[in-house]
Design an enzyme around this catalytic site. Structure first.
Site, short mmCIF file in Angstrom:
data_model
loop_
_atom_site.label_atom_id
_atom_site.label_comp_id
_atom_site.label_asym_id
_atom_site.label_seq_id
_atom_site.Cartn_x
_atom_site.Cartn_y
_atom_site.Cartn_z
N ARG A 1 -27.47 53.74 22.01
CA ARG A 1 -27.24 54.80 21.45
C ARG A 1 -28.40 55.31 20.52
O ARG A 1 -28.85 54.70 19.52
CB ARG A 1 -25.87 54.87 20.73
CG ARG A 1 -25.84 56.17 19.95
CD ARG A 1 -24.52 56.11 19.30
NE ARG A 1 -23.58 56.56 20.27
CZ ARG A 1 -22.32 57.21 19.91
NH1 ARG A 1 -21.91 57.57 18.64
NH2 ARG A 1 -21.74 57.61 20.96
N HIS B 1 -24.43 62.78 26.84
CA HIS B 1 -23.41 61.55 26.47
C HIS B 1 -22.57 61.30 27.77
O HIS B 1 -21.52 61.73 27.82
CB HIS B 1 -22.58 62.27 25.55
CG HIS B 1 -21.86 61.14 24.67
ND1 HIS B 1 -21.83 59.93 25.23
CD2 HIS B 1 -20.85 61.32 23.59
CE1 HIS B 1 -20.96 59.25 24.33
NE2 HIS B 1 -20.27 60.12 23.58
N GLN C 1 -19.06 59.59 27.94
CA GLN C 1 -18.10 60.40 27.29
C GLN C 1 -17.55 61.50 28.52
O GLN C 1 -16.26 61.38 28.81
CB GLN C 1 -18.53 61.29 26.40
CG GLN C 1 -17.68 62.25 25.75
CD GLN C 1 -16.57 61.50 24.95
OE1 GLN C 1 -16.68 60.81 24.22
NE2 GLN C 1 -15.09 61.68 25.11
N ASP D 1 -16.08 70.00 20.78
CA ASP D 1 -16.95 68.76 20.12
C ASP D 1 -17.31 69.21 18.60
O ASP D 1 -17.23 70.51 18.24
CB ASP D 1 -18.34 68.46 20.91
CG ASP D 1 -19.12 67.43 20.29
OD1 ASP D 1 -18.72 66.72 19.59
OD2 ASP D 1 -20.30 67.51 20.93
N ARG E 1 -12.08 55.62 27.52
CA ARG E 1 -13.42 55.15 27.14
C ARG E 1 -13.58 53.80 27.62
O ARG E 1 -14.71 53.42 28.46
CB ARG E 1 -14.04 55.33 25.88
CG ARG E 1 -14.08 56.55 25.27
CD ARG E 1 -15.19 57.48 25.80
NE ARG E 1 -16.48 57.01 25.71
CZ ARG E 1 -17.36 57.36 24.65
NH1 ARG E 1 -16.90 57.86 23.81
NH2 ARG E 1 -18.40 56.65 24.80
N CYS F 1 -13.93 65.27 22.19
CA CYS F 1 -14.45 63.72 22.31
C CYS F 1 -14.24 63.04 21.03
O CYS F 1 -14.55 61.77 21.30
CB CYS F 1 -15.91 64.02 22.76
SG CYS F 1 -16.85 64.89 21.48
N1 CP Z 1 -16.85 60.32 21.20
C1 CP Z 1 -17.57 59.23 20.72
O1 CP Z 1 -18.74 59.01 21.38
O2 CP Z 1 -17.24 58.65 19.74
P1 CP Z 1 -18.26 57.57 18.70
O3 CP Z 1 -19.16 58.34 18.31
O4 CP Z 1 -16.97 57.26 17.82
O5 CP Z 1 -18.67 56.69 19.70
N1 NVA Z 2 -22.27 66.05 19.76
C1 NVA Z 2 -21.65 64.82 19.09
C2 NVA Z 2 -20.94 63.64 19.94
C3 NVA Z 2 -20.35 62.83 18.94
C4 NVA Z 2 -19.81 61.99 19.85
C5 NVA Z 2 -22.96 63.91 18.25
O1 NVA Z 2 -24.06 63.95 18.86
O2 NVA Z 2 -22.99 63.79 17.17
#
Ligand code: CP
Ligand code: NVA
Length: 298
Positions: free
Chosen positions: A101, A128, A131, A217, A285, A257
């Protein structure tokens, strides 16, 4: 050995295989017939916060037979400037797969190239994929095939989540409507690259009309915190609430999400009314990512 770096690059057959297997992993949880990661060690390398992605991957990797370590990017030399190429070559000689990530999409691509071990994008600024694979699995679990359906995304239409939705829509053949202020709509370049039936509009009500699913989101993605005040001002009103849900198809799903900011992208009452779907989506997930892991090592 395969990588999941983006939905843009994921072949349709692999998309379908992961979705099929997610169903099997969900129904057979606790009684898996095989341990596809037996004897392996995987690492999660995260430069951004996470609850769902971290816990679902750590749990899923263990349930598939492997050991797992969580590496906060700031705690390893990467955080002090060691090149991603060198980090990847070191880890590639020690571990069997990586979940990353981070900010730049190019970093997960470089890691995959240099490590030569299965590499999974757990969220970048561009996509993502885990997701949206999960979201589609969840939609299909509740409503059957998504092909031909209408999905409406409300909010920041230019961030990672809607971008992965765009590539998924083009591939799986459903209509995606993105309701967002002009400056938060996806770039023409991405829409061109994706193809498919993607409608971008500032007209929130028109976008929600007759939709099979409303999705949102956060307005302020990780890494955009310095823009928070401006985003809250410009995105104000692009909210899923009872009035908007009324415009969608009767029985339309509302998905998020997570994490959710009540009173911003969704109101508290609508969130609670659809909490069962939203938390099933979060649970899924785990099951979907087990299918991704199984696919990556096959
Ligand atoms: N939706 C999602 O990716 O959640 P987190 O940021 O908690 O991993
Ligand atoms: N668009 C958001 C998604 C979080 C799961 C971010 O990148 O923070």
């Amino acid at each position: 050995m395969k990588h999941l770096l983006s939905l843009e690059k994921l072949p349709l057959a692999d998309f379908e295989k992961i979705l099929r297997n997610a169903k099997v992993f969900k129904s057979e949880r606790g009684a898996h017939k095989t341990s596809p990661l037996a004897g392996q060690t995987w690492a999660l390398i995260f430069s951004k916060s996470s609850t769902r992605t971290r816990v679902s991957f750590e749990t899923g990797i263990r349930e598939l037979g492997a050991g797992v370590m969580f590496l906060n990017a700031n705690d390893i030399q990467l955080g002090r400037g060691e090149p991603i190429q060198d980090t990847a070559r070191v880890l590639g000689r020690m571990i069997h797969g990586a979940i990353i990530r981070t900010y730049a999409q190019s970093d997960v691509e470089t890691f995959a190239e240099f490590s030569k071990i299965p590499t999974i994008n757990a969220l970048t600024d561009d996509e993502h994929p885990c997701q949206i694979l999960t979201d589609i699995f969840t939609f299909e679990e509740k409503r059957g095939p998504i092909a031909g359906k209408v999905v409406t995304f409300v909010g920041d239409g230019a961030c990672n989540v809607p971008i992965s939705w765009i590539f998924a829509a083009a591939k799986l053949g459903f209509e995606l409507r993105i309701a967002a202020p002009k400056q938060f709509q996806p770039s023409a370049e991405i829409l061109k690259r994706a193809g498919g039936k993607i409608i971008c509009t500032e007209d929130l009500q028109a976008a929600a009309s007759g939709a099979d699913m409303l999705y949102t989101d956060v307005w302020v993605s990780m890494g955009k915190e310095s823009e928070a005040a401006e985003r809250i001002k410009v995105l104000g009103g692009y909210q899923i609430n009872a009035a908007l849900v009324k415009l969608a198809k009767p029985g339309a799903l509302v998905m998020h999400c997570l994490p959710a900011y009540r009173g911003k992208e969704i109101d508290a009452a609508t969130f609670e009314a659809h909490a069962d779907t939203i938390f099933t989506q979060a649970e899924n997930r785990l099951h979907t990512q087990k299918a991704i892991l199984n696919w990556a090592v096959s």
